[in-house]
Enzyme design. Sequence first.
Site: not given
Length: 295
Positions: A176-177, A219
Amino acid sequence: MDYISNIRGLSGFSGSAEHWRDDSRHVSEPFEPLQLLQKLHSSLDPRTVFACYGKHLQRDLPLYGIYCKCGDIELRWGRMKGIKLTHEIQLGDDIAQLEYCLPMPLSLGDSLLLQQVEALLPQPLFNAARYQKMASQAMFDALTGLGNRHFFGQAFRTVLARAQRNHNQVSLLLMDLDNFKQLNDNKGHHYGDQALVRFGEIVHRCIRRCDQPFRLGGDEFAVLVEGDASAAVSIAGRVLQHMQTEAIFNQHNVGCSMGIGNWQPLLNQDQLFNKADAALYRAKSAGRNGYAIAD
C-alpha cells in the site's frame, strides 16, 4: 481483396530455370477452402491460427516460414530465412504485413494458390486477436499492466490449490503506498497515475519470473510469491530500495507499507489474505515505509 506484394532479393537470384517450380505439378490433395476455413476458425489463439495457416501452406508451397506484424500483434511460424515475399492484408481497420520466407521464387501457379489461401486468413486471425485483447483487458489492469483484482482471485485459488497438492511454499505480499492520497490531491490524478505506473514497473523489476504481481485497485498492490516469507521479505526489501531512488516518490514523501503472510496447510484464501492484511496494518502503525510479517 487487393494484395500489395513485392519480392525482395529476387535481383540476386542466380539459379537456373530448373530452380523454378513446375506449374503443371499437382498438390497431394485438392484445396478445400471450407475445410481450411473451419480449421482456422477453430481456435481463438492467434498463434494457433497462424500456425495452422503456415502448416497448410507448407503442404503445397515451397515455404520456410512466415512472419506477421500488425500493431501490437507479432507472430512467427517456421524459419525466418531465404527469399522474402511481402504481402499486406486487411485486419479489421488495420493493415497487417505478412512476410513469407521461401527457398525459391514462387511459380505463377504457386502465387495463385497462395492468393486463394491467404484470402481465408484475415477474418479468423482478426477474431482471435480481438478475443485475446478482450481477454487481456478482463484480466489485466489497463494503467499498470499488472494483473487486476479479478485475475488475482483466480490466480490465488490456483496457487493455493497447487501448494496444497504439491506441498509448495507460498506467501502473499500486500503493498500500500503511503501518502499517495496527498500526492493525488496536490498534483492531480494524471501525476498520481504516473506514480502508480512507476511503482508497477518497480514491482515488476523486483520480483522473480515465478512470482505474480497485481494491482488490486487504487494504490493497493499484491504479489503471489512462490516461496516462504523470506522470499517475500527479499522482494519487499528490493521494492523499498528502488523507491528511494525515485524522485516522483521522494519529492512527495510517498513510501510503501507491506504485509507478508506465509501459507500453511489447511489455510484458505481468505485466511491467508487476512493474515497479510493484518501485517500490513502493523507496518503502517509502526511508522510506515516498511514491512511486517504475519504471526
